[in-house]
Design an enzyme around this catalytic site. Structure first.
Site, PDB file in Angstrom:
ATOM      1  N   ASN A  10      19.095  31.559  24.002  1.00  0.00           N
ATOM      2  CA  ASN A  10      18.927  30.525  25.019  1.00  0.00           C
ATOM      3  C   ASN A  10      18.197  29.357  24.363  1.00  0.00           C
ATOM      4  OD1 ASN A  10      18.293  28.941  27.207  1.00  0.00           O
ATOM      5  ND2 ASN A  10      16.782  30.367  28.067  1.00  0.00           N
ATOM      6  N   TRP A  11      18.943  28.277  24.132  1.00  0.00           N
ATOM      7  CA  TRP A  11      18.357  27.147  23.402  1.00  0.00           C
ATOM      8  C   TRP A  11      17.480  26.285  24.305  1.00  0.00           C
ATOM      9  CZ3 TRP A  11      22.921  24.983  19.884  1.00  0.00           C
ATOM     10  CH2 TRP A  11      23.349  26.010  19.028  1.00  0.00           C
ATOM     11  N   LYS A  12      17.503  26.545  25.595  1.00  0.00           N
ATOM     12  CA  LYS A  12      16.713  25.763  26.574  1.00  0.00           C
ATOM     13  C   LYS A  12      16.965  24.261  26.372  1.00  0.00           C
ATOM     14  CE  LYS A  12      13.308  29.416  26.489  1.00  0.00           C
ATOM     15  NZ  LYS A  12      12.030  29.873  26.998  1.00  0.00           N
ATOM     16  N   HIS A  96      17.127  32.118  35.305  1.00  0.00           N
ATOM     17  CA  HIS A  96      16.111  32.184  34.242  1.00  0.00           C
ATOM     18  C   HIS A  96      14.740  31.898  34.846  1.00  0.00           C
ATOM     19  CE1 HIS A  96      13.736  31.060  30.741  1.00  0.00           C
ATOM     20  NE2 HIS A  96      14.557  31.840  30.067  1.00  0.00           N
ATOM     21  N   GLU A  98      12.383  30.072  34.022  1.00  0.00           N
ATOM     22  CA  GLU A  98      11.980  28.656  34.114  1.00  0.00           C
ATOM     23  C   GLU A  98      12.664  27.970  35.286  1.00  0.00           C
ATOM     24  OE1 GLU A  98      12.875  28.045  30.022  1.00  0.00           O
ATOM     25  OE2 GLU A  98      11.164  29.337  29.563  1.00  0.00           O
ATOM     26  N   GLU A 168      13.073  39.895  31.769  1.00  0.00           N
ATOM     27  CA  GLU A 168      12.222  38.969  31.032  1.00  0.00           C
ATOM     28  C   GLU A 168      10.889  38.819  31.760  1.00  0.00           C
ATOM     29  OE1 GLU A 168      14.667  36.202  28.411  1.00  0.00           O
ATOM     30  OE2 GLU A 168      14.665  35.279  30.381  1.00  0.00           O
ATOM     31  N   GLY A 174       8.086  32.740  25.814  1.00  0.00           N
ATOM     32  CA  GLY A 174       7.550  31.578  25.107  1.00  0.00           C
ATOM     33  C   GLY A 174       6.066  31.666  24.807  1.00  0.00           C
ATOM     34  N   SER A 214       9.658  36.522  23.937  1.00  0.00           N
ATOM     35  CA  SER A 214       9.056  36.525  22.604  1.00  0.00           C
ATOM     36  C   SER A 214       9.677  37.551  21.652  1.00  0.00           C
ATOM     37  CB  SER A 214       7.535  36.723  22.711  1.00  0.00           C
ATOM     38  OG  SER A 214       6.956  35.628  23.413  1.00  0.00           O
ATOM     39  N   GLY A 235      14.802  33.238  23.163  1.00  0.00           N
ATOM     40  CA  GLY A 235      14.564  31.805  23.320  1.00  0.00           C
ATOM     41  C   GLY A 235      14.188  31.170  21.999  1.00  0.00           C
ATOM     42  N   GLY A 236      12.877  31.022  21.757  1.00  0.00           N
ATOM     43  CA  GLY A 236      12.372  30.324  20.570  1.00  0.00           C
ATOM     44  C   GLY A 236      13.035  30.736  19.270  1.00  0.00           C
TER      45      GLY A 236
HETATM   46  C1  PEP Z   1      14.053  32.975  27.119  1.00  0.00           C
HETATM   47  O1  PEP Z   1      14.142  31.755  27.089  1.00  0.00           O
HETATM   48  O2  PEP Z   1      14.811  33.605  27.845  1.00  0.00           O
HETATM   49  C2  PEP Z   1      13.044  33.614  26.283  1.00  0.00           C
HETATM   50  C3  PEP Z   1      12.932  34.906  26.335  1.00  0.00           C
HETATM   51  O3  PEP Z   1      12.250  32.810  25.478  1.00  0.00           O
HETATM   52  P1  PEP Z   1      11.312  33.290  24.231  1.00  0.00           P
HETATM   53  O4  PEP Z   1      12.158  34.215  23.391  1.00  0.00           O
HETATM   54  O5  PEP Z   1      10.961  32.027  23.535  1.00  0.00           O
HETATM   55  O6  PEP Z   1      10.144  33.989  24.830  1.00  0.00           O
END
Ligand code: PEP
Length: 254
Positions: A10-12, A96, A98, A168, A174, A214, A235-236
């Site tokens: 997920n590039w957000k 998600h 966010e 999640e 994040g 994470s 994500g990251g």
């Molecule tokens: C996500 O955006 O779904 C996520 C899990 O982010 P991260 O891996 O950065 O925690």
């Protein structure tokens, strides 16, 4: 039959036209022919077409980060299922954290989006997960159960296998604080139990439940080894081709 791992990035709201294309090109080079794990990336809407072109000859699927539930019309800023399919998406993230906690999406809205996506042939990734205060109050299982039930309301047993659930925990997204494999496994097993209650055991056993929050190369192996963890939503670390490829290689047992 064992469940095939599914790892999605997920590039957000990251990348630009050049870096999105470069990231996709690097991923194609490193993991574009992986068959043993299903792979997808979810770039921002505006780069879907460009990234889709780069991914076209690879085994990496294209996904969107959100969708709206109407077909077309006066919905400024929204994007339809037909538009996503037009640019080559096969997956879409629904709910998600966010979008739930920053934008304010409700379980009802997320369910409408998921039903529309499924009905129009997209594969939804339904995100669920508790806040830190909910975990501290020992409400995790209740919160996640409710989100799964409400998110899947109206989804038939014939269609639900096209849905991936992503557990999640909000406190892990994040933040660099990852759930322990034990914490992830406990919630994943409970989600599978809920799926068995809503549908049946065979459907529950066949469905994939990703962990997200994470996920990094150093923790991916232990998480992906949990019996009810069937992949990851990253994500990251999905913004760095090396890291994402390394997570995928952990899924391949490497
Ligand atoms: C996500 O955006 O779904 C996520 C899990 O982010 P991260 O891996 O950065 O925690």
């Amino acid at each position: 039959m064992p469940r095939k791992l599914f790892i999605a990035g997920n590039w957000k709201m990251n990348t630009n036209a050049a870096s999105a294309r470069a990231l996709a090109e690097a991923l194609v080079e490193k993991i574009g022919s992986v068959e043993a794990v299903d792979l997808a990336v979810c770039p921002p809407f505006v780069y879907l077409s460009a990234v889709g072109e780069v991914l076209a000859a690879s085994r990496i699927a294209l996904g969107a980060q959100d969708v709206y539930y109407e077909d077309d019309g006066a919905f400024t800023g929204e994007v339809s299922t037909a538009m996503l399919k037009d640019v080559g998406c096969s997956y879409v993230i629904c709910g998600h954290s966010e979008r739930r906690h920053v934008i304010g999406e409700t379980d009802e809205l997320i369910n409408r989006k998921l039903l529309k996506a499924l009905g129009d042939g997209l594969r939804p990734i339904l995100c669920v997960g508790e806040l830190l205060e909910e975990r501290r109050a020992e409400e995790t299982l209740e919160v996640v159960r409710r989100q799964v039930q409400l998110g899947l309301e109206g989804v038939s047993g014939g269609d639900v296998d096209k849905v991936t659930i992503a557990y999640e925990p909000v406190w892990a997204i994040g933040t660099g604080v990852v759930a322990t494999p034990e914490q992830a496994q406990e919630v994943h097993a409970m989600i599978r139990e809920v799926l068995a209650q809503l549908y049946d055991q065979a459907i529950a056993e066949a469905m994939r439940i990703q962990y997200g929050g994470s996920v990094k190369p150093k923790n991916a192996e232990a998480l992906l080894a949990c019996p009810d963890v069937d992949g990851a939503l990253v994500g990251g670390a999905s913004l760095k081709a090396d890291q994402f490829a390394e997570i995928v290689s952990k899924g391949l047992g490497g």
